[in-house]
Design a protein around this motif. Structure first.
Motif, PDB file in Angstrom:
ATOM      1  N   ASP A  70      31.563  38.160  38.731  1.00  0.00           N
ATOM      2  CA  ASP A  70      31.811  38.559  40.111  1.00  0.00           C
ATOM      3  C   ASP A  70      30.525  39.111  40.748  1.00  0.00           C
ATOM      4  O   ASP A  70      30.192  38.791  41.900  1.00  0.00           O
ATOM      5  CB  ASP A  70      32.904  39.638  40.117  1.00  0.00           C
TER       6      ASP A  70
ATOM      7  N   SER B  10      31.682  32.861  52.302  1.00  0.00           N
ATOM      8  CA  SER B  10      32.380  33.626  51.254  1.00  0.00           C
ATOM      9  C   SER B  10      32.300  35.110  51.552  1.00  0.00           C
ATOM     10  O   SER B  10      31.406  35.574  52.213  1.00  0.00           O
ATOM     11  CB  SER B  10      31.771  33.346  49.890  1.00  0.00           C
TER      12      SER B  10
ATOM     13  N   SER C 211      37.916  33.450  45.608  1.00  0.00           N
ATOM     14  CA  SER C 211      36.897  32.684  46.358  1.00  0.00           C
ATOM     15  C   SER C 211      37.125  31.183  46.183  1.00  0.00           C
ATOM     16  O   SER C 211      37.717  30.757  45.219  1.00  0.00           O
ATOM     17  CB  SER C 211      35.510  33.041  45.860  1.00  0.00           C
TER      18      SER C 211
ATOM     19  N   MET D   3      27.839  36.493  41.253  1.00  0.00           N
ATOM     20  CA  MET D   3      28.222  35.788  42.480  1.00  0.00           C
ATOM     21  C   MET D   3      27.809  36.584  43.712  1.00  0.00           C
ATOM     22  O   MET D   3      27.240  36.042  44.664  1.00  0.00           O
ATOM     23  CB  MET D   3      29.731  35.531  42.510  1.00  0.00           C
TER      24      MET D   3
ATOM     25  N   ARG E 241      29.479  26.614  51.277  1.00  0.00           N
ATOM     26  CA  ARG E 241      30.616  27.513  51.074  1.00  0.00           C
ATOM     27  C   ARG E 241      30.167  28.961  50.916  1.00  0.00           C
ATOM     28  O   ARG E 241      30.864  29.894  51.315  1.00  0.00           O
ATOM     29  CB  ARG E 241      31.349  27.040  49.812  1.00  0.00           C
TER      30      ARG E 241
ATOM     31  N   ARG F 138      36.914  39.773  43.615  1.00  0.00           N
ATOM     32  CA  ARG F 138      36.773  38.846  44.746  1.00  0.00           C
ATOM     33  C   ARG F 138      36.548  37.415  44.276  1.00  0.00           C
ATOM     34  O   ARG F 138      36.973  36.462  44.919  1.00  0.00           O
ATOM     35  CB  ARG F 138      35.593  39.341  45.585  1.00  0.00           C
ATOM     36  N   ILE F 139      35.875  37.263  43.137  1.00  0.00           N
ATOM     37  CA  ILE F 139      35.550  35.930  42.618  1.00  0.00           C
ATOM     38  C   ILE F 139      36.810  35.118  42.341  1.00  0.00           C
ATOM     39  O   ILE F 139      36.804  33.894  42.445  1.00  0.00           O
ATOM     40  CB  ILE F 139      34.675  36.055  41.343  1.00  0.00           C
ATOM     41  N   MET F 140      37.918  35.778  42.022  1.00  0.00           N
ATOM     42  CA  MET F 140      39.144  35.059  41.691  1.00  0.00           C
ATOM     43  C   MET F 140      39.812  34.468  42.934  1.00  0.00           C
ATOM     44  O   MET F 140      40.631  33.562  42.846  1.00  0.00           O
ATOM     45  CB  MET F 140      40.146  35.983  40.985  1.00  0.00           C
TER      46      MET F 140
END
Lengths: 174, 174
Positions: free
Chosen positions: A145, A174, B174, A148, A170, B170-172
Protein backbone atom coordinates in the motif's frame (compact mmCIF):
# COMPACT_ATOMS: atom_id res chain seq x y z
CA UNK A 1 -3.89 -16.93 -2.23
CA UNK A 2 -3.67 -18.18 1.32
CA UNK A 3 -1.40 -16.51 3.85
CA UNK A 4 1.89 -18.26 4.48
CA UNK A 5 4.90 -17.01 6.42
CA UNK A 6 7.46 -17.95 3.71
CA UNK A 7 5.45 -16.19 0.99
CA UNK A 8 4.89 -13.13 3.15
CA UNK A 9 8.61 -12.94 3.91
CA UNK A 10 9.32 -12.66 0.18
CA UNK A 11 7.65 -9.25 0.26
CA UNK A 12 8.56 -8.10 3.77
CA UNK A 13 12.28 -8.71 3.26
CA UNK A 14 12.35 -6.92 -0.11
CA UNK A 15 10.59 -3.69 0.88
CA UNK A 16 13.59 -1.86 2.40
CA UNK A 17 15.69 -2.57 -0.71
CA UNK A 18 12.83 -1.60 -3.02
CA UNK A 19 12.51 1.75 -1.25
CA UNK A 20 16.26 2.35 -1.32
CA UNK A 21 16.42 1.54 -5.03
CA UNK A 22 13.49 3.83 -5.74
CA UNK A 23 14.37 6.77 -3.47
CA UNK A 24 18.08 6.88 -2.62
CA UNK A 25 19.82 9.87 -4.12
CA UNK A 26 16.66 11.21 -5.70
CA UNK A 27 16.01 14.98 -5.79
CA UNK A 28 13.92 16.51 -3.03
CA UNK A 29 11.47 17.58 -5.76
CA UNK A 30 10.40 13.95 -6.01
CA UNK A 31 10.67 12.91 -2.37
CA UNK A 32 9.32 15.83 -0.34
CA UNK A 33 6.22 16.82 -2.34
CA UNK A 34 2.82 15.41 -1.41
CA UNK A 35 -0.66 15.21 -2.96
CA UNK A 36 -2.03 18.32 -1.25
CA UNK A 37 -3.05 19.36 2.26
CA UNK A 38 -2.92 16.60 4.89
CA UNK A 39 -1.28 14.12 2.55
CA UNK A 40 2.14 12.54 2.82
CA UNK A 41 5.35 12.80 0.84
CA UNK A 42 7.57 9.76 0.13
CA UNK A 43 9.78 11.06 2.97
CA UNK A 44 6.79 11.02 5.36
CA UNK A 45 5.82 7.51 4.28
CA UNK A 46 9.25 6.07 5.12
CA UNK A 47 8.97 7.60 8.61
CA UNK A 48 5.53 6.01 8.98
CA UNK A 49 6.92 2.61 8.01
CA UNK A 50 9.65 2.95 10.66
CA UNK A 51 7.06 3.81 13.31
CA UNK A 52 5.12 0.67 12.38
CA UNK A 53 8.23 -1.46 12.83
CA UNK A 54 9.08 0.05 16.21
CA UNK A 55 5.61 0.26 17.79
CA UNK A 56 3.03 -1.76 15.91
CA UNK A 57 3.50 -5.09 14.09
CA UNK A 58 5.82 -6.86 16.52
CA UNK A 59 4.10 -5.45 19.59
CA UNK A 60 0.69 -6.57 18.38
CA UNK A 61 2.03 -10.01 17.50
CA UNK A 62 3.52 -10.28 21.01
CA UNK A 63 0.17 -9.28 22.56
CA UNK A 64 -1.59 -12.00 20.58
CA UNK A 65 0.96 -14.64 21.56
CA UNK A 66 1.19 -13.68 25.26
CA UNK A 67 -1.27 -15.92 27.12
CA UNK A 68 -1.08 -13.66 30.17
CA UNK A 69 -2.01 -10.45 28.36
CA UNK A 70 -5.49 -9.03 27.67
CA UNK A 71 -4.54 -9.05 23.93
CA UNK A 72 -5.74 -5.44 23.57
CA UNK A 73 -3.79 -3.46 20.94
CA UNK A 74 -2.75 0.14 21.54
CA UNK A 75 -4.02 2.54 18.84
CA UNK A 76 -1.41 3.25 16.17
CA UNK A 77 -0.23 6.86 15.87
CA UNK A 78 -0.51 7.72 12.19
CA UNK A 79 1.23 11.05 12.66
CA UNK A 80 4.22 10.08 14.82
CA UNK A 81 6.63 10.34 11.90
CA UNK A 82 6.25 14.12 11.68
CA UNK A 83 8.01 14.41 15.06
CA UNK A 84 10.28 11.36 14.84
CA UNK A 85 11.73 12.03 11.39
CA UNK A 86 12.71 15.62 12.27
CA UNK A 87 16.31 16.46 11.37
CA UNK A 88 16.88 13.15 9.60
CA UNK A 89 17.75 12.79 5.93
CA UNK A 90 15.78 10.43 3.74
CA UNK A 91 18.93 8.31 3.43
CA UNK A 92 19.07 7.97 7.23
CA UNK A 93 15.40 6.96 7.36
CA UNK A 94 15.86 4.35 4.63
CA UNK A 95 18.79 2.82 6.55
CA UNK A 96 16.83 2.93 9.79
CA UNK A 97 13.86 1.17 8.20
CA UNK A 98 16.16 -1.47 6.70
CA UNK A 99 17.83 -2.17 10.07
CA UNK A 100 14.65 -2.44 12.13
CA UNK A 101 12.84 -4.51 9.49
CA UNK A 102 15.78 -6.95 9.29
CA UNK A 103 15.75 -7.26 13.08
CA UNK A 104 11.98 -7.80 13.19
CA UNK A 105 12.06 -10.48 10.52
CA UNK A 106 14.84 -12.29 12.39
CA UNK A 107 12.58 -12.26 15.46
CA UNK A 108 9.60 -13.47 13.43
CA UNK A 109 11.65 -16.36 12.01
CA UNK A 110 12.98 -17.28 15.47
CA UNK A 111 9.42 -17.69 16.78
CA UNK A 112 8.86 -20.66 14.44
CA UNK A 113 5.14 -19.95 14.40
CA UNK A 114 2.99 -22.89 13.43
CA UNK A 115 -0.35 -22.98 11.70
CA UNK A 116 -2.28 -23.62 14.93
CA UNK A 117 -1.15 -20.24 16.30
CA UNK A 118 -2.46 -18.34 13.29
CA UNK A 119 -6.01 -18.20 14.63
CA UNK A 120 -5.00 -16.71 17.99
CA UNK A 121 -6.78 -13.45 18.70
CA UNK A 122 -5.96 -9.82 19.42
CA UNK A 123 -8.38 -6.96 20.10
CA UNK A 124 -8.08 -4.12 17.61
CA UNK A 125 -9.26 -0.65 18.76
CA UNK A 126 -11.59 -0.33 15.74
CA UNK A 127 -12.33 -3.85 14.55
CA UNK A 128 -12.41 -5.86 17.77
CA UNK A 129 -11.23 -9.45 17.31
CA UNK A 130 -8.58 -10.04 14.68
CA UNK A 131 -6.35 -13.06 14.15
CA UNK A 132 -2.58 -13.35 14.00
CA UNK A 133 -2.98 -14.46 10.36
CA UNK A 134 -4.85 -11.25 9.53
CA UNK A 135 -2.25 -9.12 11.32
CA UNK A 136 0.63 -10.76 9.47
CA UNK A 137 -1.12 -10.59 6.09
CA UNK A 138 -1.84 -6.91 6.74
CA UNK A 139 1.84 -6.24 7.42
CA UNK A 140 2.54 -7.40 3.84
CA UNK A 141 -0.35 -5.53 2.24
CA UNK A 142 0.57 -2.40 4.22
CA UNK A 143 4.08 -2.44 2.69
CA UNK A 144 2.59 -2.69 -0.80
CA UNK A 145 0.00 0.00 0.00
CA UNK A 146 2.75 2.45 0.90
CA UNK A 147 4.95 1.59 -2.09
CA UNK A 148 1.85 2.35 -4.15
CA UNK A 149 1.39 5.63 -2.29
CA UNK A 150 5.01 6.67 -2.92
CA UNK A 151 4.86 6.10 -6.67
CA UNK A 152 1.41 7.72 -6.86
CA UNK A 153 2.64 10.86 -5.10
CA UNK A 154 5.62 11.06 -7.43
CA UNK A 155 3.52 10.53 -10.56
CA UNK A 156 1.10 13.28 -9.55
CA UNK A 157 3.92 15.82 -9.68
CA UNK A 158 3.64 15.41 -13.48
CA UNK A 159 -0.15 15.52 -13.66
CA UNK A 160 -0.10 18.75 -15.68
CA UNK A 161 2.99 17.87 -17.67
CA UNK A 162 1.54 14.74 -19.30
CA UNK A 163 -1.18 16.77 -21.04
CA UNK A 164 -3.96 14.66 -22.59
CA UNK A 165 -2.31 11.37 -21.51
CA UNK A 166 -3.73 12.04 -18.05
CA UNK A 167 -6.79 10.13 -19.34
CA UNK A 168 -4.79 6.93 -19.91
CA UNK A 169 -2.90 6.98 -16.60
CA UNK A 170 -4.88 5.32 -13.84
CA UNK A 171 -2.32 6.52 -11.30
CA UNK A 172 -3.41 10.15 -11.86
CA UNK A 173 -6.97 9.35 -10.78
CA UNK A 174 -6.06 7.10 -7.85
CA UNK B 1 6.57 20.39 -10.86
CA UNK B 2 7.75 21.29 -14.34
CA UNK B 3 9.10 18.64 -16.67
CA UNK B 4 12.89 18.49 -16.93
CA UNK B 5 15.04 15.85 -18.59
CA UNK B 6 17.44 15.46 -15.62
CA UNK B 7 14.56 15.03 -13.14
CA UNK B 8 12.77 12.57 -15.43
CA UNK B 9 15.95 10.53 -15.83
CA UNK B 10 16.05 10.06 -12.05
CA UNK B 11 12.93 7.93 -12.39
CA UNK B 12 13.48 6.37 -15.82
CA UNK B 13 16.93 5.07 -14.94
CA UNK B 14 15.77 3.57 -11.62
CA UNK B 15 12.75 1.63 -12.87
CA UNK B 16 14.56 -1.51 -14.12
CA UNK B 17 16.42 -1.85 -10.81
CA UNK B 18 13.25 -1.20 -8.81
CA UNK B 19 11.47 -3.99 -10.69
CA UNK B 20 14.39 -6.38 -10.27
CA UNK B 21 14.57 -5.66 -6.55
CA UNK B 22 10.84 -6.16 -6.19
CA UNK B 23 10.36 -9.21 -8.43
CA UNK B 24 13.59 -11.18 -8.92
CA UNK B 25 13.44 -14.60 -7.34
CA UNK B 26 9.89 -14.14 -6.10
CA UNK B 27 7.44 -17.08 -6.18
CA UNK B 28 5.14 -17.44 -9.18
CA UNK B 29 2.23 -17.05 -6.74
CA UNK B 30 3.12 -13.37 -6.48
CA UNK B 31 4.23 -12.70 -10.06
CA UNK B 32 1.79 -14.61 -12.29
CA UNK B 33 -1.56 -13.86 -10.64
CA UNK B 34 -3.69 -10.97 -11.85
CA UNK B 35 -6.73 -9.01 -10.64
CA UNK B 36 -9.28 -11.08 -12.56
CA UNK B 37 -10.34 -11.56 -16.17
CA UNK B 38 -8.62 -9.30 -18.71
CA UNK B 39 -6.19 -7.90 -16.15
CA UNK B 40 -2.43 -8.26 -16.05
CA UNK B 41 0.00 -10.03 -13.76
CA UNK B 42 3.35 -8.51 -12.75
CA UNK B 43 4.89 -10.80 -15.40
CA UNK B 44 2.58 -9.33 -18.07
CA UNK B 45 3.39 -5.78 -16.99
CA UNK B 46 7.14 -6.28 -17.45
CA UNK B 47 6.47 -7.55 -20.99
CA UNK B 48 4.34 -4.46 -21.67
CA UNK B 49 7.15 -2.18 -20.48
CA UNK B 50 9.59 -3.92 -22.85
CA UNK B 51 7.18 -3.44 -25.76
CA UNK B 52 6.99 0.28 -24.94
CA UNK B 53 10.79 0.55 -25.03
CA UNK B 54 11.10 -1.26 -28.36
CA UNK B 55 8.17 0.25 -30.27
CA UNK B 56 6.76 3.35 -28.61
CA UNK B 57 8.64 6.02 -26.66
CA UNK B 58 11.75 6.34 -28.80
CA UNK B 59 9.88 5.87 -32.07
CA UNK B 60 7.38 8.59 -31.18
CA UNK B 61 10.17 10.93 -30.09
CA UNK B 62 11.92 10.31 -33.42
CA UNK B 63 8.71 11.08 -35.33
CA UNK B 64 8.34 14.36 -33.45
CA UNK B 65 11.95 15.36 -34.11
CA UNK B 66 12.04 14.32 -37.78
CA UNK B 67 11.23 17.43 -39.82
CA UNK B 68 10.58 15.30 -42.89
CA UNK B 69 7.98 13.04 -41.28
CA UNK B 70 4.23 13.55 -40.97
CA UNK B 71 4.67 13.21 -37.17
CA UNK B 72 1.80 10.69 -37.00
CA UNK B 73 2.22 8.08 -34.25
CA UNK B 74 1.38 4.43 -34.84
CA UNK B 75 -1.17 3.06 -32.35
CA UNK B 76 0.46 1.22 -29.46
CA UNK B 77 -0.34 -2.49 -29.13
CA UNK B 78 -1.37 -3.00 -25.50
CA UNK B 79 -1.50 -6.77 -25.90
CA UNK B 80 1.76 -7.48 -27.72
CA UNK B 81 3.43 -8.85 -24.57
CA UNK B 82 1.17 -11.91 -24.50
CA UNK B 83 2.89 -13.13 -27.69
CA UNK B 84 6.34 -11.62 -27.17
CA UNK B 85 6.92 -12.85 -23.62
CA UNK B 86 6.06 -16.46 -24.48
CA UNK B 87 8.63 -18.96 -23.23
CA UNK B 88 10.63 -16.32 -21.34
CA UNK B 89 11.19 -16.35 -17.61
CA UNK B 90 10.45 -13.27 -15.54
CA UNK B 91 14.19 -13.00 -14.89
CA UNK B 92 14.86 -12.86 -18.64
CA UNK B 93 12.20 -10.17 -19.09
CA UNK B 94 13.64 -8.06 -16.27
CA UNK B 95 17.12 -8.25 -17.85
CA UNK B 96 15.69 -7.45 -21.28
CA UNK B 97 13.86 -4.41 -19.94
CA UNK B 98 17.00 -3.22 -18.15
CA UNK B 99 19.13 -3.54 -21.32
CA UNK B 100 16.73 -1.78 -23.69
CA UNK B 101 15.95 0.99 -21.18
CA UNK B 102 19.66 1.63 -20.62
CA UNK B 103 20.19 1.83 -24.38
CA UNK B 104 17.21 4.16 -24.86
CA UNK B 105 18.35 6.53 -22.12
CA UNK B 106 21.83 6.64 -23.66
CA UNK B 107 20.17 7.67 -26.94
CA UNK B 108 18.00 10.25 -25.17
CA UNK B 109 21.07 11.78 -23.51
CA UNK B 110 23.02 11.81 -26.77
CA UNK B 111 20.30 13.90 -28.44
CA UNK B 112 21.07 16.81 -26.09
CA UNK B 113 17.52 18.06 -26.43
CA UNK B 114 17.01 21.70 -25.62
CA UNK B 115 14.02 23.51 -24.23
CA UNK B 116 13.02 24.93 -27.62
CA UNK B 117 12.41 21.40 -28.93
CA UNK B 118 10.04 20.48 -26.13
CA UNK B 119 7.05 22.12 -27.82
CA UNK B 120 7.52 20.23 -31.09
CA UNK B 121 4.43 18.28 -32.07
CA UNK B 122 3.39 14.72 -32.80
CA UNK B 123 -0.06 13.43 -33.79
CA UNK B 124 -1.46 10.86 -31.36
CA UNK B 125 -4.10 8.42 -32.69
CA UNK B 126 -6.56 9.39 -29.93
CA UNK B 127 -5.55 12.85 -28.72
CA UNK B 128 -4.31 14.54 -31.87
CA UNK B 129 -1.55 17.08 -31.21
CA UNK B 130 0.78 16.33 -28.32
CA UNK B 131 4.16 17.85 -27.50
CA UNK B 132 7.54 16.22 -26.98
CA UNK B 133 7.39 17.48 -23.36
CA UNK B 134 4.09 15.66 -22.80
CA UNK B 135 5.43 12.46 -24.38
CA UNK B 136 8.56 12.47 -22.21
CA UNK B 137 6.63 13.31 -19.02
CA UNK B 138 4.23 10.47 -19.83
CA UNK B 139 7.12 8.03 -20.16
CA UNK B 140 7.96 8.79 -16.51
CA UNK B 141 4.37 8.64 -15.24
CA UNK B 142 3.80 5.42 -17.20
CA UNK B 143 6.69 3.74 -15.34
CA UNK B 144 5.18 4.79 -12.00
CA UNK B 145 1.70 3.74 -13.12
CA UNK B 146 2.93 0.23 -13.81
CA UNK B 147 4.96 -0.05 -10.60
CA UNK B 148 1.71 0.89 -8.87
CA UNK B 149 -0.14 -1.77 -10.86
CA UNK B 150 2.39 -4.46 -9.91
CA UNK B 151 2.18 -3.78 -6.17
CA UNK B 152 -1.61 -3.46 -6.37
CA UNK B 153 -1.95 -6.84 -8.09
CA UNK B 154 0.29 -8.45 -5.47
CA UNK B 155 -1.56 -6.85 -2.55
CA UNK B 156 -4.92 -8.05 -3.86
CA UNK B 157 -3.78 -11.66 -3.54
CA UNK B 158 -4.19 -11.07 0.22
CA UNK B 159 -7.52 -9.25 0.03
CA UNK B 160 -9.30 -12.02 1.95
CA UNK B 161 -6.39 -12.75 4.26
CA UNK B 162 -6.24 -9.27 5.81
CA UNK B 163 -9.76 -9.62 7.24
CA UNK B 164 -11.27 -6.36 8.55
CA UNK B 165 -8.09 -4.38 7.73
CA UNK B 166 -9.28 -4.33 4.13
CA UNK B 167 -11.09 -1.13 5.16
CA UNK B 168 -7.84 0.66 6.02
CA UNK B 169 -5.91 -0.43 2.93
CA UNK B 170 -6.51 1.94 0.03
CA UNK B 171 -4.66 -0.45 -2.29
CA UNK B 172 -7.46 -3.02 -1.94
CA UNK B 173 -10.03 -0.57 -3.33
CA UNK B 174 -7.83 0.85 -6.11
Amino acid sequence: MQYSIPKSLEILERTPAVLKTLLSGMSDDWTTQNEGENTWSPYDVVGHLIHGETTDWMQRMALILDENSDHVFKPFDRFAQFEESKGKSLGQLLDEFDAIRTQNLATLRSLNLHESQMDLIGIHPTFGQVTLRQLLATWVAHDLDHIMQIVRVMAKQYKEEVGPWVEFLRIMKS
